[in-house]
Design a protein around this motif. Structure first.
Motif, PDB file in Angstrom:
ATOM      1  N   TYR A 143       0.828  -1.065   0.087  1.00  0.00           N
ATOM      2  CA  TYR A 143       0.081   0.067  -0.018  1.00  0.00           C
ATOM      3  C   TYR A 143       0.974   1.262  -0.145  1.00  0.00           C
TER       4      TYR A 143
ATOM      5  N   ASP B 197       1.307   5.269   0.500  1.00  0.00           N
ATOM      6  CA  ASP B 197       1.086   6.333   1.297  1.00  0.00           C
ATOM      7  C   ASP B 197       0.349   7.308   0.452  1.00  0.00           C
ATOM      8  N   PRO B 198      -1.133   7.697   0.651  1.00  0.00           N
ATOM      9  CA  PRO B 198      -1.909   8.488   0.050  1.00  0.00           C
ATOM     10  C   PRO B 198      -1.622   9.853   0.333  1.00  0.00           C
ATOM     11  N   GLY B 199      -0.733  10.179   1.201  1.00  0.00           N
ATOM     12  CA  GLY B 199      -0.033  11.608   1.378  1.00  0.00           C
ATOM     13  C   GLY B 199       1.026  11.915   0.605  1.00  0.00           C
TER      14      GLY B 199
ATOM     15  N   ARG C 274       3.303  10.116  -6.542  1.00  0.00           N
ATOM     16  CA  ARG C 274       2.710   9.065  -5.933  1.00  0.00           C
ATOM     17  C   ARG C 274       2.547   8.014  -7.274  1.00  0.00           C
TER      18      ARG C 274
ATOM     19  N   PRO D 180      -6.138   2.590   2.283  1.00  0.00           N
ATOM     20  CA  PRO D 180      -7.491   3.284   2.340  1.00  0.00           C
ATOM     21  C   PRO D 180      -7.369   4.317   3.354  1.00  0.00           C
ATOM     22  N   ALA D 181      -8.269   5.240   3.235  1.00  0.00           N
ATOM     23  CA  ALA D 181      -8.405   6.505   4.268  1.00  0.00           C
ATOM     24  C   ALA D 181      -8.677   5.946   5.586  1.00  0.00           C
ATOM     25  N   ASP D 182      -9.401   4.818   5.990  1.00  0.00           N
ATOM     26  CA  ASP D 182      -9.712   4.238   7.307  1.00  0.00           C
ATOM     27  C   ASP D 182      -8.700   3.419   7.585  1.00  0.00           C
TER      28      ASP D 182
ATOM     29  N   ASP E 176      -4.982   1.987   9.309  1.00  0.00           N
ATOM     30  CA  ASP E 176      -3.987   2.590  10.061  1.00  0.00           C
ATOM     31  C   ASP E 176      -2.743   2.000   9.543  1.00  0.00           C
TER      32      ASP E 176
END
Length: 826
Positions: free
Chosen positions: A297, A299-301, A307, A336-338, A340
């Motif tokens: 995964y 990092d969406p940041g 990215r 995913p945004a939710d 951890d």
């Protein structure tokens, strides 16, 4: 009488108060967990815990004793200094631990898996267990219990400096700090219980005196350093994973341990590789989907287009898993945004910010019992791409006007570099170390450290083939070795040996960090940040690129509106463009070609680099200390004024200077010449020169190397150009100091020191016969004075400290896996 009654009353009252003050376990009362935690928030999961909001405590419910699980700390929010190394996402050491009850106490015990007896005999296993120490990480008092479960206060265990931040600050000389409990607390948004893991996060503050420059640079109040530390309690995998044997001819990190049940005629040390668990849905099929694919995964940041580059580069590994017989077994998604990022279920590629450019890391949490990788974690520093862009700017940048330039070549190169960097670091998390010989084999591995391939096209430079665009051929073989599933009944050892043999037939090999480090290592083809299949030829080619880059250097290398002084940042990597190829070519001198050969595998074991190739390398290196090579174009010197207000120079990125605020025209030549001489005078290298010429008188000798260095410097006439003449005199003095240092170096062989002393004596005789009234009189006087002092007490010599080049690394991947800068964790 009344006084005695009052005394007895107060005594009874005190005793009762003392009883009430005791814990349930101390008083012997049977307080249940339900009663004790009635007013607390219950969080069920792998390990159920209770949050006591009134007291700010975490209470842990333990329902399994003598059952092993995995514990490891991480740094959830870091300090932001590459030099200190306390980065967001930094992994701590994993530990296999278990809770063990002893009356009213519970101990958290770590068994010693470094020493084992793989045997069905319990007494044999017991003998080993009782021979070596265990570690107790913590002890807890039981405060409540019911139905075989107990409750303990976990607060003090969690509220500590678990990742060793205090030691990191001390080690980097950034002050004396200690953990401050009054400024520390739990961070509840990241304190959670999942089915297979329970996670706790704390806000930790360290306080101290005399904070160093690195801390002052990144902390708002440097005497108080606050970070987030994370604790993970994780369910261990089941026993269905099958460890795979390590083979030194193909790179994998992993585990090793002594097995005392091993027959005497077999090796007692067992070595296994680290890898993810991967199985085919259809084991008999040549190509099959995986029962459970490996998913990474991102990092969406991470901002775009970075990215997408990270996603693309990470996804390259699916090519290798396809070669190993899997379909879509390696996948890449955005986190995913939710989700951890600390959750053990997510292999993560994380984007991290620091105050300066720094290393990227690829590490894993593994099961220390078997080597199985449980979680892969990549940390990519955000400023690295800016350095790549800066290099491209110096090579091909052309800011002709105030309008935005055609930045495609610069940005394209930077994006290609990011793809390769992502693939490299993810490779570490799959179990792979560096393979530094791959650059000599047609860029066969993303696990090498590549520099950009800049090609000369007439009077310009082309970056269209700067970096590879796919996984390497060696990488496919390495993934086959680690992950290929063999048919039922197959002899795995023979199958693995065949993979290695076929890889060798394809012309691919493996050599890693110990073989490639610039200082001391000996292999002529194994280097960091080099290209080409021949180090000497590549040095000549890279020097031509450097020549064109410096000839084309102008104010157009920076955008309109940028302070002219900022040109120096672009100049540095152009002037030092040859630095890593100098390191590569120097290793040809006294070099030895070898392989990680096994008896009977047909590989060539060891040979000394032929004398003609060593001489070619020395000749190429001598050109890099020639005054014409070292002198900056005078047109460049007129472009760089002192720094303007609020643009203080960062001397990690620009040349150090002895001229105050003005650009020092001698600093760059001093740094570059010193770099070449430093490589040639490496202690191990000069000692090997003595040894190789003793074994073969036709080989390059230390005497010959020193003679050629003296001929290129002290014994050579000064150039007519005054600037170049001063550069030559500077190089003369650098060589003199290196020879004096060698003559007095107790780590070198006595013969190497003797030869250096002889050559110094010959130089002294020549200087004594020189014309005392020549324009070189001061130069000769200085040298004779240094030689006289060296003959007396070498401590009397007060040499000028040589300027060193600005930081080059990290311009490219990775974490050193033998040192904190680059130490990757398997």
């Amino acid at each position: 009488m009344r006084k005695r009654l009052f005394a007895l009353f107060y005594l009874a009252l005190a005793v009762n108060c003392q009883i009430f003050a005791q814990s349930p376990a101390e008083s012997g009362s049977a307080v249940t967990i339900a009663t004790f935690t009635k007013a607390m928030e219950r969080n069920p999961g792998f390990m159920t815990y209770y949050w006591d909001a009134k007291k700010g405590k975490i209470w842990l419910e333990i329902d399994k004793f003598d059952t092993e699980f995995l514990y490891y700390p991480t740094l959830a929010q870091g300090v932001g200094s590459n030099d200190i190394g306390l980065d967001r996402g930094r992994l701590g050491q994993e530990h296999v631990v278990k809770f063990q009850r002893s009356g009213p106490k519970v101990l958290l015990i770590e068994p010693n898996y470094a020493y084992r007896a793989i045997s069905n005999d319990p007494l044999e296993r017991q003998a080993v267990n009782e021979s070596f120490a265990k570690s107790v990480h913590a002890g807890f008092d039981i405060v409540a219990e019911e139905n075989g479960k107990v409750l303990v206060d976990l607060t003090s265990f969690l509220m500590q400096d678990a990742v060793g931040a205090v030691q990191a600050i001390t080690r980097t000389k950034q002050g004396t700090f200690k953990f401050d409990p009054s400024r520390s607390s739990f961070y509840l948004p990241r304190t959670k219980a999942f089915p297979q893991n329970t996670e706790f996060e704390t806000i930790i503050t360290l306080t101290g005196d005399n904070p160093g420059a690195f801390l002052r640079e990144v902390a708002p109040t440097p005497s108080a350093i606050t970070m987030h530390q994370h604790h993970s309690f994780v369910q261990l995998p089941d026993d269905k994973y099958k460890p795979r044997a390590f083979d030194p001819r193909i790179g994998y990190g992993g585990i090793e341990y002594f097995d005392y049940a091993t027959p005497v005629n077999q090796p007692i040390m067992k070595r296994y590789i680290s890898r993810h668990r991967l199985e085919k849905k259809n084991p008999s099929a040549a190509v099959s989907e995986a029962v459970k694919p490996i998913i990474y995964y991102v990092d969406p940041g991470t901002p775009e287009p970075i990215r997408s580059a990270l996603v693309d580069g990470t996804a390259w590994w699916n090519q290798a898993f396809e070669a190993a017989g899997y379909k879509d077994a390696f996948q890449v998604k955005l986190l995913p945004a939710d989700a951890d990022p600390m959750d053990i279920r997510y292999n993560l590629v994380q984007w991290v910010h620091r105050s300066t450019r720094g290393w990227s890391y690829g590490g894993s949490i593994i099961d220390p019992r078997t080597g199985e990788i449980i979680k892969g974690k990549v940390t990519l520093g955000s400023l690295r791409v800016r350095q790549d862009y800066l290099i491209a700017q110096g090579l091909v940048g052309d800011y002709a006007s105030a309008a935005a330039p055609s930045s495609d070549p610069m940005m394209q190169m930077s994006i290609e570099r990011l793809r390769q960097l992502a693939a490299h670091e993810v490779g570490h998390t799959l179990g792979l170390p560096h393979n530094y010989i791959a650059s000599t084999q047609n860029r066969a591995s993303v696990m090498d450290y590549p520099t950009m391939v800049a090609k000369v096209k007439g009077a310009s430079i082309d970056l269209s083939d700067a970096y590879t665009k796919n996984i390497g051929e060696y990488d496919k073989w390495s993934i086959r070795y680690g992950y290929e599933q063999f048919p039922a009944g197959a002899d795995e050892k023979k199958a693995l040996d065949k993979i290695v043999g076929d890889m060798h037939k394809a012309g691919l090999t493996f050599l890693t960090d110990q073989d490639a480090r610039p200082e001391g290592s000996a292999h002529p083809g194994t280097h960091l940040w080099d290209n080409g299949n021949n180090a000497v030829d590549e040095l000549k080619r890279v020097s031509e690129v450097r020549k064109i880059a410096l000839a084309n250097f102008s104010e157009k290398k920076i955008p309109v509106g940028t302070p002219m002084a900022m040109l120096e940042e672009v100049l540095v990597p152009m002037y030092m463009f040859h630095r890593y190829q100098v390191e590569a070519a120097a290793k040809v001198v006294a070099g030895q070609t070898y392989a990680n050969a096994l008896r009977g595998d047909g590989q060539s074991v060891l040979s000394t680099v032929p004398v003609q190739e060593q001489k070619r390398a020395l000749d190429a290196l001598l050109t890099t200390i020639d005054p014409a090579f070292l002198a900056l174009p005078k047109s460049v010197l007129t472009l760089i004024p002192p720094r303007p207000f609020r643009y203080e120079p960062n001397f990690r990125e620009v040349f150090k200077r002895r001229t105050g605020i003005t650009f020092d025209p001698m600093a760059a030549p001093e740094a570059a010449a010193g770099m070449t001489l430093q490589m040639l005078f490496n202690t191990e290298r000069v000692s090997r020169l003595v040894a190789q010429s003793a074994l073969d008188p036709a080989q390059l000798s230390l005497e010959s190397m020193l003679d050629q260095l003296l001929a290129a410097t002290w014994y050579k006439a000064d150039p007519a150009d005054g600037y170049q003449a001063e550069v030559k005199r500077l190089t003369d003095k650098l060589l003199l100091q290196k020879m004096i240092d060698l003559a007095n170096n107790q780590e070198a062989t006595s013969q190497a020191r003797a030869i250096a002393g002889l050559k110094l004596s010959q130089l002294k005789a020549k200087l004594n016969g020189a014309d005392a009234n020549s324009k070189l009189a001061a130069h000769h006087f200085f040298a004779l004075d240094q030689l006289r002092r060296a003959e007396g007490n070498v401590a009397d010599i007060k040499p000028t400290n040589p300027q060193t080049p600005p930081d080059g690394a990290p311009i490219d991947p990775g974490q050193e896996w033998l040192a904190p800068a680059c130490d990757w964790r398997p």
